[in-house]
Design a protein around this motif. Sequence first.
Motif, PDB file in Angstrom:
ATOM      1  N   GLU A 216      24.492  24.896  24.636  1.00 45.76           N
ATOM      2  CA  GLU A 216      22.865  24.812  24.831  1.00 45.76           C
ATOM      3  C   GLU A 216      22.920  25.136  26.293  1.00 45.76           C
ATOM      4  N   VAL A 226      15.247  31.476  24.822  1.00 44.68           N
ATOM      5  CA  VAL A 226      15.715  30.108  24.056  1.00 44.68           C
ATOM      6  C   VAL A 226      15.196  28.871  24.462  1.00 44.68           C
ATOM      7  N   LEU A 241      20.690  23.300  19.248  1.00 47.10           N
ATOM      8  CA  LEU A 241      21.301  24.626  18.851  1.00 47.10           C
ATOM      9  C   LEU A 241      22.375  24.727  17.670  1.00 47.10           C
ATOM     10  N   GLY A 245      24.818  30.054  19.210  1.00 49.89           N
ATOM     11  CA  GLY A 245      23.177  30.288  19.116  1.00 49.89           C
ATOM     12  C   GLY A 245      22.907  31.820  18.762  1.00 49.89           C
ATOM     13  N   SER A 246      21.692  32.117  18.835  1.00 52.99           N
ATOM     14  CA  SER A 246      20.555  31.628  19.330  1.00 52.99           C
ATOM     15  C   SER A 246      19.793  30.800  18.741  1.00 52.99           C
ATOM     16  N   CYS A 248      17.758  27.716  16.648  1.00 46.65           N
ATOM     17  CA  CYS A 248      17.452  26.421  16.999  1.00 46.65           C
ATOM     18  C   CYS A 248      16.911  25.758  15.787  1.00 46.65           C
TER      19      CYS A 248
END
Length: 293
Positions: A216, A226, A241, A245-246, A248
């Motif tokens: 993160e 992000v 995260l 990622g990305s 969320c």
Amino acid sequence: MTSARDASPWTAWPAPAKLNLFLRITGQRPDGYHALQTIFRLLDWGDTIHLRPRNDGRIVRQGETLPGLAAEDDLVVRAAIAIQRATNVGQGVDIRVEKRIPSGAGLGGGSSDAATVLRALDQLWGCDLGPDRLAALGLALGADVPVFVHGRNAWGEGVGEALTPVDLPPAWYLLADPGVHVNTGALFQSPELTRNAEPATMADFVSGAVLGNAFEPVLRCREPVVATVFDVLAQVGTPRLTGTGSGCFVEFATRESAEAAQARVASRLRSRVVAGAVHSRLLDALETGGGDW
């Protein structure tokens, strides 16, 4: 005369997405890979894999899974080749992927697609390898493939392949896709990445201790979009995260609360509300032989 293409009907098989509810790196293994700890949460949403067995031994991808992804590099094709070679089966298959999971978002789309191909072809081709042997084949394709092969929420260690099934309470998730394709290899090489976190325990997770995601802070620094998504989600809950990622997400106890939060951020984020799954819908499909998923 029946052709190779028309020998069998199409069947449809779910390939669910996943979340990492936390992700720690506790060290580096002798083989150079990183030692991880995570909780895999399967979701009641994902891709659909359409399969049609062929009698000529050919593995044919219909259309593109992702723009620019060559068939020989596609995990669904590689998975079909892997089980074909492992069993010396003479059959082939047509494969078509109905893609919903964004690529490079840490939601496991490619790994899940591969796992679904392994499990479905094991049944359609009559190979009878079973989940453990299929998971071993899948590990050569990607570290996340085994959890999708087994189809259960799990505590993961090693590179993510050492799995202990866990029961997780019902939950709904507000997922946000920043639209950034993350290069996992580059993140693992990042000098800012914490690689020596103290190992966590299941009790730490159950108690609600903040376990976080090692990637993160790195990703929020490297990708401003992000960081922006995190700031927006922080207005409705605690953003996290998934994977490298990305993607969320924020967890909620009910669908109503997740949808209310989504309404608050709708003008600023591309998002969806998805239920956490008790187990993979693929396991249900294997009971019925595929179907309308």
